[in-house]
Design an enzyme around this catalytic site. Structure first.
Site, short mmCIF file in Angstrom:
data_model
loop_
_atom_site.label_atom_id
_atom_site.label_comp_id
_atom_site.label_asym_id
_atom_site.label_seq_id
_atom_site.Cartn_x
_atom_site.Cartn_y
_atom_site.Cartn_z
N TYR A 1 -12.27 0.96 14.92
CA TYR A 1 -11.38 1.73 13.82
C TYR A 1 -11.18 3.02 14.05
O TYR A 1 -10.36 3.76 14.44
CB TYR A 1 -11.54 1.31 12.39
CG TYR A 1 -10.93 2.30 11.32
CD1 TYR A 1 -9.40 1.87 11.37
CD2 TYR A 1 -11.53 3.01 10.57
CE1 TYR A 1 -8.69 2.56 10.28
CE2 TYR A 1 -10.74 3.87 9.60
CZ TYR A 1 -9.44 3.66 9.70
OH TYR A 1 -8.62 4.30 8.72
N GLY B 1 0.56 -1.26 0.05
CA GLY B 1 -0.10 -0.14 0.06
C GLY B 1 0.94 1.39 0.07
O GLY B 1 1.89 1.52 -0.78
N ILE B 2 0.65 2.27 0.94
CA ILE B 2 0.99 3.49 0.77
C ILE B 2 2.50 3.51 1.23
O ILE B 2 3.45 4.06 0.59
CB ILE B 2 0.34 4.40 1.76
CG1 ILE B 2 -1.01 4.76 1.43
CG2 ILE B 2 0.87 5.77 2.16
CD1 ILE B 2 -2.01 5.36 2.59
#
Length: 286
Positions: A179, A39-40
């Protein structure tokens, strides 16, 4: 460049990125990237391949990071792979022990590691561990790392980049309690600590991101066809922050959501349970 739809190009308009300015800023610096194996974090690590930076990649998947190291070091950057599960305090302690013995210190921390859980409360009665593990990686891990690393960063007039979410600035959504609570906790901590870090000559940046096309969103089927940012685009925002020292990035349209969350809070509080009841009734009848 990012394989965006027309809608995504409209939604994700951010400042233009100058690779050469980033390279000049980061050459010969030591940069810690958490959540680096996909991902990032992965996209940002590859973005730095042609710098002379020392990249310290931290994540659980050692084999993935070793593959990244082989590719990145075909350029001019050097890479250290440090496998660690940052949910576990002992493994965080091991990482910190390594970082404190670095001969050149630490210049940049990109706090990117995180976990997302989408689960209704009524399905969570026997899953307290969902909340402890989410808090461990999204809150306790970055807090412990920063408390320990601030003295190192102060010596180098360093910078911390926190990869966050737009959710912490909006009305809470059902099914995302674990979350949202963990991300909001760290966002509050980081904003509270920010002025103290500034007087220590440590720059701080928070990226409030919408959906990003990473493995973390794949379990949520509703996101399959939703507009989402490219990890490469986010990596460039991080690079932009490192040479501009900009403190906050958020989508241009986020203020509309913030105003709606504030002005229409009571109607939202009334409408959401009604929608959940209808969804539950349709599910039973379907």
């Amino acid at each position: 460049m990012y394989d965006y739809t027309l809608l995504e190009r409209l939604l994700f308009r951010f400042p233009s990125f100058d690779h050469q300015k980033m390279k000049s800023e980061l050459d010969r610096k030591t940069i810690l990237i958490t959540g680096a194996s996909s991902g990032i974090g992965q996209a940002f690590a590859f973005l730095l391949a042609d710098t002379t930076a020392h990249l310290i990649l931290v994540a659980r998947r050692e084999s993935d990071m070793n593959a990244m190291k082989s590719e990145i070091e075909k350029g001019s950057a050097t890479v250290t792979v440090f496998p660690a599960d940052l949910r576990i305090e002992e493994e965080r302690n091991g990482l910190l022990a390594y970082l404190h013995q670095l001969p050149d210190g630490l210049d940049v921390l990109v706090s990117n590691a995180g976990i997302s859980i989408n689960r209704p409360i009524i399905e969570s009665f026997d899953r307290y561990h969902d909340f402890t593990r989410t808090m461990a990686i999204n809150y306790f891990a970055p807090v412990q790392l920063m408390l320990s690393l601030i003295p190192l960063l102060e010596k180098k007039n360093g910078q911390i980049v926190n990869v966050s979410t737009i959710n912490v600035l909006l009305h809470p959504f059902p099914h995302w309690a674990a979350y949202q609570a963990s991300k909001a906790a760290f966002d509050t901590w980081f904003r509270s600590a920010g002025p103290e870090l500034t007087i220590k000559n440590i720059s701080t940046t928070t990226l409030y991101l919408p959906l990003v096309k990473t493995p973390m969103i794949k379990p949520t089927l509703a996101y399959k066809h939703s507009p989402a940012m490219s990890p490469v685009h986010v990596a460039e925002l991080i690079g932009h922050a490192l040479y501009t020292k900009r403190t906050v990035y958020k989508p241009w349209w986020l203020f509309l959501g913030q105003v709606t969350s504030l002005v229409f809070r009571r109607p939202i509080d009334w409408m959401v349970p009604a929608l959940l009841k209808r969804k539950e009734r349709d599910s039973r009848n379907g």
